[in-house]
Design an enzyme around this catalytic site. Sequence first.
Site, mmCIF file in Angstrom:
data_model
loop_
_atom_site.group_PDB
_atom_site.id
_atom_site.type_symbol
_atom_site.label_atom_id
_atom_site.label_comp_id
_atom_site.label_asym_id
_atom_site.label_seq_id
_atom_site.Cartn_x
_atom_site.Cartn_y
_atom_site.Cartn_z
ATOM 1 N N GLY A 246 0.812 -1.218 0.000
ATOM 2 C CA GLY A 246 0.000 0.000 0.000
ATOM 3 C C GLY A 246 0.843 1.264 0.000
ATOM 4 O O GLY A 246 0.390 2.314 -0.474
ATOM 5 N N GLU B 279 1.622 1.817 -3.562
ATOM 6 C CA GLU B 279 0.373 2.229 -4.218
ATOM 7 C C GLU B 279 0.025 3.671 -3.879
ATOM 8 O O GLU B 279 -0.435 4.429 -4.742
ATOM 9 C CB GLU B 279 -0.758 1.277 -3.802
ATOM 10 C CG GLU B 279 -0.544 -0.125 -4.352
ATOM 11 C CD GLU B 279 -1.512 -1.144 -3.769
ATOM 12 O OE1 GLU B 279 -1.599 -1.228 -2.521
ATOM 13 O OE2 GLU B 279 -2.177 -1.836 -4.552
ATOM 14 N N GLU C 188 2.682 -8.189 -1.586
ATOM 15 C CA GLU C 188 1.460 -8.795 -1.037
ATOM 16 C C GLU C 188 1.388 -10.295 -1.268
ATOM 17 O O GLU C 188 0.811 -11.039 -0.476
ATOM 18 C CB GLU C 188 0.223 -8.125 -1.661
ATOM 19 C CG GLU C 188 -0.048 -6.715 -1.169
ATOM 20 C CD GLU C 188 0.639 -5.635 -1.998
ATOM 21 O OE1 GLU C 188 1.607 -5.936 -2.733
ATOM 22 O OE2 GLU C 188 0.189 -4.478 -1.911
#
Length: 259
Positions: A110, A113, A133
Amino acid sequence: STTPEMILVRTEGRVGVITLNRPKALNALNEQLMNELGAALKAFDADPEIGCMVITGSEKAFAAGADIGAMATYTFADVYVNDYITRNWETIRSVRKPVIAAVSGFALGGGCELAMMCDFIIAADNAKFGQPEIKLGIIPGAGGTQRLPRAVGKAKAMDLALTGRMMDALEAERAGLVSRVVPLDKLMDETLAAALTICGFSLPSVMAAKEAVNRAFESGLSDGVMFERRLFHALFATADQKEGMAAFVEKRAPVFTNT
Ligand code: CO8
């Protein structure tokens, strides 16, 4: 509104600076941090004194991902029905002024991202990017499988998403994920210089440039070019277009009024 606990918010001239500040967890992105980040971004976006925003972390970590401890026991209903984790993650995409990510250290999962949701990334030479992930039995969930291939192409995006390996700053620059790599001790100076440069331009043109470039990722070429053309034409209705061109002709600095 309450004082944020997991971010630090300050201004440098007309730049709004948000520092992710959860050092003990390498800025792992939990619900509270994402709520605070979203609220701070919205407040800067609405503030006429602000022309550009910067999101940064610590030397060791921009953000090491979503909070794994918090996610560990979530069920399908928690994440799908109640929208834990992903709630608030798209707030940053609704921000209309430019947002620069200044990344040092880990930008993983994240965190990578989040950096990719910003308009561009300036990386310190110690930055490391990855979508690990897969090692946790999941896949990226905040756009990693979509924004990474758009930034670096299929080959590297597949490599990173499937092996979970990290990419260093130079590889990230070669691949097109980051716009520049700078020495760690120059990261904030360089990023603020870029942000202040942007703040010096006419805000309508800055917002239009952001909107038009983003459109390139949402449309085919002819539609995108038409979208650009409409915004280009519209800017001739601004006082700042008259001022910018008059200043050039008169060999002086422009004085933009954001109108
Ligand atoms: N979540 C929670 N805590 C974390 C996280 C994380 N992502 N990353 C690090 N921490 C914590 C560690 O548990 C540790 O805490 P403690 O001191 O209490 O044990 C502390 O931060 C320091 O970390 P390390 O001791 O591990 O530091 P190292 O220097 O040894 O290692 C690493 C640094 C390599 C970054 C390592 O911490 C690591 O691998 N972290 C996890 C990286 C990862 O897997 N990230 C992806 C998470 S999943 C994800 O992001 C899904 C996103 C989905 C999008 C969500 C919404 C749209």
